[in-house]
Design an enzyme around this catalytic site. Sequence first.
Site, PDB file in Angstrom:
ATOM      1  N   ASN A  75       0.858  -1.182   0.000  1.00 24.88           N
ATOM      2  CA  ASN A  75       0.000   0.000   0.000  1.00 24.88           C
ATOM      3  C   ASN A  75       0.896   1.234   0.000  1.00 24.88           C
ATOM      4  O   ASN A  75       1.453   1.606   1.030  1.00 24.88           O
ATOM      5  CB  ASN A  75      -0.888  -0.044   1.266  1.00 24.88           C
ATOM      6  N   TRP A  76       1.043   1.838  -1.173  1.00 26.89           N
ATOM      7  CA  TRP A  76       1.948   2.988  -1.287  1.00 26.89           C
ATOM      8  C   TRP A  76       1.316   4.283  -0.759  1.00 26.89           C
ATOM      9  O   TRP A  76       1.957   5.333  -0.739  1.00 26.89           O
ATOM     10  CB  TRP A  76       2.400   3.174  -2.754  1.00 26.89           C
ATOM     11  N   LYS A  77       0.058   4.215  -0.368  1.00 22.21           N
ATOM     12  CA  LYS A  77      -0.641   5.381   0.206  1.00 22.21           C
ATOM     13  C   LYS A  77      -0.363   6.628  -0.644  1.00 22.21           C
ATOM     14  O   LYS A  77      -0.385   6.568  -1.864  1.00 22.21           O
ATOM     15  CB  LYS A  77      -0.225   5.590   1.670  1.00 22.21           C
TER      16      LYS A  77
ATOM     17  N   HIS B 219      -9.784   0.909   4.515  1.00 20.50           N
ATOM     18  CA  HIS B 219      -8.508   1.132   5.209  1.00 20.50           C
ATOM     19  C   HIS B 219      -8.741   2.122   6.357  1.00 20.50           C
ATOM     20  O   HIS B 219      -9.546   3.043   6.231  1.00 20.50           O
ATOM     21  CB  HIS B 219      -7.457   1.683   4.231  1.00 20.50           C
TER      22      HIS B 219
ATOM     23  N   GLU C 126      -5.605  -4.921  10.388  1.00 19.75           N
ATOM     24  CA  GLU C 126      -4.623  -3.861  10.607  1.00 19.75           C
ATOM     25  C   GLU C 126      -5.023  -3.063  11.844  1.00 19.75           C
ATOM     26  O   GLU C 126      -5.823  -2.119  11.745  1.00 19.75           O
ATOM     27  CB  GLU C 126      -4.591  -2.910   9.403  1.00 19.75           C
TER      28      GLU C 126
ATOM     29  N   GLY D 158      -0.359   5.734  13.246  1.00 14.76           N
ATOM     30  CA  GLY D 158      -0.571   4.917  14.445  1.00 14.76           C
ATOM     31  C   GLY D 158       0.627   5.103  15.365  1.00 14.76           C
ATOM     32  O   GLY D 158       1.359   6.089  15.242  1.00 14.76           O
TER      33      GLY D 158
ATOM     34  N   GLY E  70       2.837  -0.893   4.263  1.00  9.00           N
ATOM     35  CA  GLY E  70       2.844   0.501   3.819  1.00  9.00           C
ATOM     36  C   GLY E  70       4.283   0.959   3.621  1.00  9.00           C
ATOM     37  O   GLY E  70       4.940   0.633   2.623  1.00  9.00           O
TER      38      GLY E  70
HETATM   39  P1  PGA Z   1       2.599   0.430   7.548  1.00 12.76           P
HETATM   40  O1  PGA Z   1       1.172   0.624   6.864  1.00 12.76           O
HETATM   41  O2  PGA Z   1       3.196  -0.837   7.017  1.00 12.76           O
HETATM   42  O3  PGA Z   1       3.382   1.649   7.140  1.00 12.76           O
HETATM   43  O4  PGA Z   1       2.367   0.368   9.012  1.00 12.76           O
HETATM   44  C1  PGA Z   1       0.295  -0.455   6.708  1.00 12.76           C
HETATM   45  C2  PGA Z   1      -1.040   0.026   6.190  1.00 12.76           C
HETATM   46  O5  PGA Z   1      -1.548   1.047   6.673  1.00 12.76           O
HETATM   47  O6  PGA Z   1      -1.615  -0.604   5.269  1.00 12.76           O
END
Ligand code: PGA
Length: 252
Positions: free
Chosen positions: A7-9, A93, A165, A174, A231
């Site tokens: 997930n490259w957000k 998400h 998640e 988080g 992410g």
């Molecule tokens: P993260 O994100 O690996 O940076 O904690 C995971 C996500 O939100 O899908």
Amino acid sequence: MKHLFANWKMYLDYTQSIALAGNLVKESFDREKVSVAVFPNTLAFAEVRDALNGSPVALGAQNVNWTPLGAYTGATSAHLFKQAGAAYALVGHSERRYIFGETNEAVRKKVEACFDAGLVPVLCIGETAEDLEQDKREYRLKKQMMKVFDGLQMRAEDKIFIAYEPVWAISRGGEGKPCTPADCDDVLGWIRSELKQYTDKNAPILYGGTVTMANVVSYITLETCDGVLVGSASTKLESFMSLIHEAEKLSG
Ligand code: PGA
């Protein structure tokens, strides 16, 4: 077979997204051993798809609108993503739920829209730090699953993934403290048994939340864990490829 979904957000800009896809396509891994998908920014989606042409890496949407076409300013539907080459879509998400106010009802519609469009939804569920403090983890997860699955019509060809998640475990936004593998194992096992009341499909269940090169093995070796949703660590070629190779080694 373990799944490694990236997930490259909104971490990478347009140019960086295309460059990472271009570098990814030069690397190799065994598609029989690990299934990899990237979820790029919508703007870069088509270019990332083109850059990945010929590679075993699949594509997914980070978010979808439920109406295929229409007067929805700023939205991109499951139907449009399917047309553009997506196989998967993240739905619900925690950043969509908690930053953009997405409700369980909207999540349900998005899951249905994915089925209609022929996308596989990756339904994200997870409790917040506050839920955890108040001993409401099961309550939150049950509610998020029930609102989606209760009365949901699934045809033989419809597939769904679940991504557990915990919101507190996500690296940025988080607390960045990953769920311990033992805790994760318990929750994933519990999710699987809860799901049985809604569907006889064997939905793959992923873990997500600060998965890194250092800890990925401890999750994907769990029998309850079908893969990871990553992410931050998926936005750099080196760490992304080491995650892929770790998953590959375990399947081999
Ligand atoms: P993260 O994100 O690996 O940076 O904690 C995971 C996500 O939100 O899908």
